[in-house]
Design an enzyme around this catalytic site. Sequence first.
Site, PDB file in Angstrom:
ATOM      1  N   GLY B  19       0.836  -1.203   0.000  1.00 42.48           N
ATOM      2  CA  GLY B  19       0.000   0.000   0.000  1.00 42.48           C
ATOM      3  C   GLY B  19       0.865   1.246   0.000  1.00 42.48           C
ATOM      4  O   GLY B  19       1.736   1.401   0.859  1.00 42.48           O
ATOM      5  N   GLY B  22      -2.435   6.651   1.679  1.00 45.33           N
ATOM      6  CA  GLY B  22      -2.403   7.556   2.825  1.00 45.33           C
ATOM      7  C   GLY B  22      -1.365   7.139   3.852  1.00 45.33           C
ATOM      8  O   GLY B  22      -0.459   7.898   4.207  1.00 45.33           O
ATOM      9  N   ASP B  43       1.605  -1.569  -4.778  1.00 49.36           N
ATOM     10  CA  ASP B  43       0.322  -0.852  -4.800  1.00 49.36           C
ATOM     11  C   ASP B  43      -0.245  -0.911  -6.213  1.00 49.36           C
ATOM     12  O   ASP B  43       0.460  -0.638  -7.170  1.00 49.36           O
ATOM     13  CB  ASP B  43       0.503   0.610  -4.354  1.00 49.36           C
ATOM     14  CG  ASP B  43      -0.849   1.274  -4.055  1.00 49.36           C
ATOM     15  OD1 ASP B  43      -1.768   1.197  -4.906  1.00 49.36           O
ATOM     16  OD2 ASP B  43      -1.002   1.871  -2.985  1.00 49.36           O
ATOM     17  N   ASP B 112      -6.416  -0.569   2.455  1.00 47.97           N
ATOM     18  CA  ASP B 112      -7.702   0.071   2.735  1.00 47.97           C
ATOM     19  C   ASP B 112      -8.883  -0.868   2.541  1.00 47.97           C
ATOM     20  O   ASP B 112     -10.008  -0.429   2.405  1.00 47.97           O
ATOM     21  CB  ASP B 112      -7.889   1.309   1.851  1.00 47.97           C
ATOM     22  CG  ASP B 112      -7.934   0.930   0.374  1.00 47.97           C
ATOM     23  OD1 ASP B 112      -8.108   1.836  -0.452  1.00 47.97           O
ATOM     24  OD2 ASP B 112      -7.795  -0.267   0.051  1.00 47.97           O
ATOM     25  N   ASN B 113      -8.621  -2.174   2.508  1.00 46.46           N
ATOM     26  CA  ASN B 113      -9.754  -3.091   2.404  1.00 46.46           C
ATOM     27  C   ASN B 113      -9.451  -4.421   3.077  1.00 46.46           C
ATOM     28  O   ASN B 113      -8.301  -4.876   3.125  1.00 46.46           O
ATOM     29  CB  ASN B 113     -10.162  -3.280   0.944  1.00 46.46           C
ATOM     30  CG  ASN B 113      -9.139  -4.061   0.150  1.00 46.46           C
ATOM     31  OD1 ASN B 113      -9.193  -5.276   0.042  1.00 46.46           O
ATOM     32  ND2 ASN B 113      -8.165  -3.354  -0.393  1.00 46.46           N
ATOM     33  N   ALA B 116      -7.854  -7.661   0.889  1.00 52.66           N
ATOM     34  CA  ALA B 116      -6.407  -7.713   0.664  1.00 52.66           C
ATOM     35  C   ALA B 116      -5.673  -8.015   1.962  1.00 52.66           C
ATOM     36  O   ALA B 116      -4.685  -8.754   1.975  1.00 52.66           O
ATOM     37  CB  ALA B 116      -5.911  -6.403   0.065  1.00 52.66           C
ATOM     38  N   CYS B 168     -35.331  -7.031  -1.268  1.00 53.70           N
ATOM     39  CA  CYS B 168     -36.657  -6.438  -1.058  1.00 53.70           C
ATOM     40  C   CYS B 168     -36.567  -5.047  -0.437  1.00 53.70           C
ATOM     41  O   CYS B 168     -37.413  -4.193  -0.693  1.00 53.70           O
ATOM     42  CB  CYS B 168     -37.536  -7.347  -0.209  1.00 53.70           C
ATOM     43  SG  CYS B 168     -36.724  -7.917   1.274  1.00 53.70           S
ATOM     44  N   CYS B 433      -9.924 -20.090  15.260  1.00 50.91           N
ATOM     45  CA  CYS B 433      -9.687 -19.382  14.020  1.00 50.91           C
ATOM     46  C   CYS B 433      -9.435 -20.377  12.904  1.00 50.91           C
ATOM     47  O   CYS B 433      -8.491 -21.166  12.962  1.00 50.91           O
ATOM     48  CB  CYS B 433      -8.487 -18.448  14.176  1.00 50.91           C
ATOM     49  SG  CYS B 433      -8.028 -17.606  12.646  1.00 50.91           S
TER      50      CYS B 433
END
Lengths: 330, 615
Positions: B19, B22, B43, B112-113, B116, B168, B433
């Site tokens: 990344g 920012g 990136d 930012d997600n 990833a 709906c 986990c």
Amino acid sequence: MEVRNNNNNKYDRQLRIWGDQGQLALEQANTCLLNCGPTGSEALKNLVLGGIGSCTIVDDSKVEARDLGNNFFVDWESIGLSKAKTVCNFLQELNDTVKAKFLEESPETIINVNPDFFSQFTLVIATQMKEQSLLMLDAICRKQGVMLLIARSFGLTGLIRISLKEHCVIESKPDNVIHDLRLQKPWAELKRFSDEFDTEIDDSVIHKHIPFAILLIKACEDWRKTHGDSLPSTSKEKAEFKNLLSSKRRGVDEDNYKEAILSAYRVWSSPTISSELQKILNDSAAEVNMNSPDFWVMVAALKVVVETIDTSVILSIKYIENVEFLPRPF
Amino acid sequence: MATPEELAVIEKAKVLMVGAGGIGCELLKTLALTGFKDIHLIDLDTIEVSNLNRQFLFRKQHVGQSKAKVARDAVLKFKPDIKIEAHHANVKNSDFDVEFFKQFNVVLNGLDNVDARRHVNRLCLAAGVPLVESGSTGYLGQVTVHVKDQTECYECQTKELPKTYPVCTITNTPSKPVHCIVWAKDLLFARLFGDRNQSSDLIVHTNDRTSSAATADTDFFNIKDGETPESYACRVFDGVFGDNIEVALRNEETWKSRKRPRPLYICEVYSDAKKPRIDGSCNSPDGNDKHTASAARILGLSNPQEVWTVRDSANVFLKALELLLNTRQKDIGSLVFDKDDQLAMEFVTAAANLRSSCFDIPMQSLFEAKGIAGNIVHAIATTNAIISGLIVLEAIKLLMGNLDDCRTTYCLEYPRRKMLLMPAELSAPKSSCYVCSQSTLLLEVNTTMTRLREVVEKIVRGQLSVNSPMISQGPCLIYETGDDLEEDMVTQYNQNLEKFLDSLPAPIVDGSILSIEDFQQEFTCHLQIKHREIFDEEKEPDNMVLSGKLSTTRDQALPGSVQLTAVADNVSIHAVDDDDEVILIDEVAKQDLKRKVLDEESVIVCGKRQRTEVS
């Protein structure tokens, strides 16, 4: 307006935090940075990126080799040159709408010899300065109504301190708002409107469409008649009040009564002027004159409304007297 | 600042940054200044104007160029003696396999997600490389550390998945602005300008099927021969805001406990005034630049923060529709919504507002709508600068082998208990986990009516975030992906995708256990299948439910620690609202810090651990 709109794209992500007004405040601010070492440079970088109106750097040192390791805003080519000028040029590159200036002078000299220099600024950021100079600077800034922000950093620790006489904040988006529907004290037209409804009416369609607010206004009136003009205050009385409403409900499909019962709390939790707010209204600064800041002009106006029109006007104004980020400096 | 030992370790360290946005820009700067000399940077993005308020390595002239490359160039200008290798690529690319990750001493995320992040998490676990995770939104941010077998991995704490709205709610019973925006963007815009052949939920049907909206006619949205853009626009308007609502109102059940919507027709909006007409302005020179062509500007609505009236919205709806038809003919049929496409954004805002007005939902300004439609996250430089500093501090601790000193650190908006930066001890891995501790998940699904394709899309790739899955039941391979597969295998797999679960060559029925593997991520998990007939359309819109095993004793935190669970990732895809488990982005970002152990002495301050017992 056009220019602002063009910059909207660049500032979009921060406009979503502080909105137009916040951005305007930033763009109208003239800042002064004393000493542009790593602390000062980094701070100014964030302000410049955000679109501060102008920044003036005051620093009389030259760039040395050891500065290259800790300050991103000086480079090899600037060794020997004025640090203020070097940092200023770099910051200017970050945002061409900011007016970046520098003064190759020591902050201490200015404090001693030309204190009026500071009167042109909205905010002075003093970094890595000694207590003695800071005390003098603080007195100067207070006198001239300039905000002062002091910052020092040592290795992994640092401190920030803000010094200003008064900081006024109007909370335009309070978290919990109960809108006053004037159920206990309807004004003339509302009372007349309410009187047009008859809760004893036979017609079931009309009955179930009487607005819940009207039901509550009438319930208040009825309650007052039998409870000496007061409103429900104990939990027993509140339950009783709700029962009165449900007793008038004729069927499960009467949603207006359901809503009235759910909203009954509005009757007894109507906001009044808090003591904090009263304190502000009573403050001598509310006697405004030509130089009064907008905040106090608004307070003065509110005071007029409160005193002459009605005591159940709602506004919530928070008053921050001292702004401190850390318990004490060292 | 660093000791000679630390400096020696720093100079030799090989670091991967994922990344360059920012957090990435600030992080690269901090790494360079701290003395790191060997940095890889990945990136996939290019630079946009809205990045420039905080991604300070980029300038106006760099817009459109690769973030990773420009960041590298900017830092090399200041520190020419360090090695930075920039990859303009997606970190999920198969080039970045376990062997690639193994070459690093530490991996630093500035993503930012969630998707990833999960991928990088798995690769770091597979490669045995420590991971420093981070995120920021506005004034909030956090940094934490994941070390295989020693601490929780990124996925030990379940993350909020991107919320999908029940169909709906979007088509029939919107109650929030976001519902109307999703309708305008994913249904109306998609139907008018995107792929026509895709089936659409845009049409409203009544339960009794005796009558349905005029829009039920599959050709309704196609422009008729000889129809002018203006009359087409009016016809569509009346269809979706008028007729469709009328039809929806006929379903009495729906409105029993809900406020009834009001249909809106063109003639009502313009009862006393003229509609905006097409004039030469739609052919203006900038009409073809998707960033500047604007219906709103032509109509005099120049302030994006102003909330339009119903009339304004109708004007923009009609005008934008005309402009899109006239200036983007070649794109119609394949246009994908892009929040930075001015006309598209105006159209969606106008349509969403008109729909909102029918359902008595507050309308939004263009600015606000763009934030919702584009899942925009607010951001400033300061927070990212703080976070990058914290990342490097944790990285140094890891490189020095001081895992005991590592912390999760939260950067708050306001000081809490007089601290703006709140540290917390790390937790041990969770035995439940399914990523870092082999455990089994439960999938409830209708095995007779669900195709394998749906499970692969919604569960395997979707919820489990597996990139290149291999699915098997016992010794039988049911599905796999890869470039080196034989043709007949590929055919078989494609056929399998279309089969119902219980009709597969190795039938998946109640009680079956599936293995899901991803070689690149070196990820394995097991899925136990439970057959279920009925699913709640609103609460379980996917028609299948995935759940995990209950946690066991291994989950307790290390002694003397404070457990803080935070719900703040810089997750740009999320829209969660507090009424029905869905909060708008802003509120997700307000960290919900729950102190499990309220013991002030066990809070770590200034890096010194207080060894006290948990009371």
